[in-house]
Design an enzyme around this catalytic site. Sequence first.
Site: not given
Length: 325
Positions: A33, A112, A130
């Site tokens: 991520e 996020y 996102d």
Amino acid sequence: MFSTKLLRWFGQAKRDLPWRKEPRVPYRVWVSEVMLQQTRVDVVIPYYRRFLRRFPSLKSLAAAPLDDVLALWSGLGYYTRARNLWKAARACQGALPRTAAALRELPGFGPYTAAAVASLAFGEDVPLVDGNVARVLARVFRLEGDAREESWTVAATLLPKGRAGAFNEALMELGATVCTPRAPRCGECPVSRECQGRSAPERYPQPRKRPERPLLEWTALALQRRDGAVLLSRRPEDALFAGLWDLPATEIKLPGVRQHGELADCGVVEQTLTHREVRVSIQRGRGSGTPRSKTLRWVLPLHLGALGLSSLARKSLRRAGIAGA
DNA sequence: AAAGCGGGGAG
DNA sequence: CTCCCAGCTTT
């Protein structure tokens, strides 16, 4: 209905990506991520593999020197990500917190990334937004203006209880492969029937206005020792490419280093960044001596690969005729 | 709310 | 060339 169709589609359209390998280890989800922030999947894959080979676990990352982490990040950009990844690994004492709220306390975890790790790795029922999700929802629900903020509210109302991880991932996958920024493939979209923006998908979301890009210029010195080693300097913490190694700019003092002969002009290298244009003139020459500064060191071309260098720095080295960069 | 922070792939 | 990508931090 929306969520059901989306999840059914995801079941058969899901791409096989390295970080999706079962079981979903939270550490691996986290690394992926962070690398994927503002960075496309195809670019990340080789970096992700190398990184996991060198730092297979949270513990191994926490035990490593920051410079080793920066070296593996070299070329990926946004190097604060690597620093924060390393800082957070040291801060979280062996295991990641299991909720988005707790993850937010760690450096590098914004809204996020906290939601992504919490939902994908720990199964927490939290929505995430996102760039992909904001675009999909802006089209489906005709969200006007910059849809990023409003999308968090919308995503929360759509979230199917107990399946947040799959839902979040499906929404991003749809944005990445079908509901693309340009030329979306509405014919292949599982939710085109309930999409309010289908008639004009390119209108959503409203494009952001791009800031101007000032030009940043300097001259860098490529001094080479008789054994082929090149002189590098560590960039200051408050500068562009903070803390990375680079050819020293001509303004940099070089205590202990001697320069021999004349300098030769090697031309110019350029790099376009989001917020500015960088142009570096390269001069090459010969040198010797023992640097009396910790921010200066001679590096053999053989060792350049194991150093934290920006892409621009590698470009500069190549322009100076130094192979191995 | 806006600016700073990398780099590159796609159209 | 422009756009923007599985964003975060600081001001």
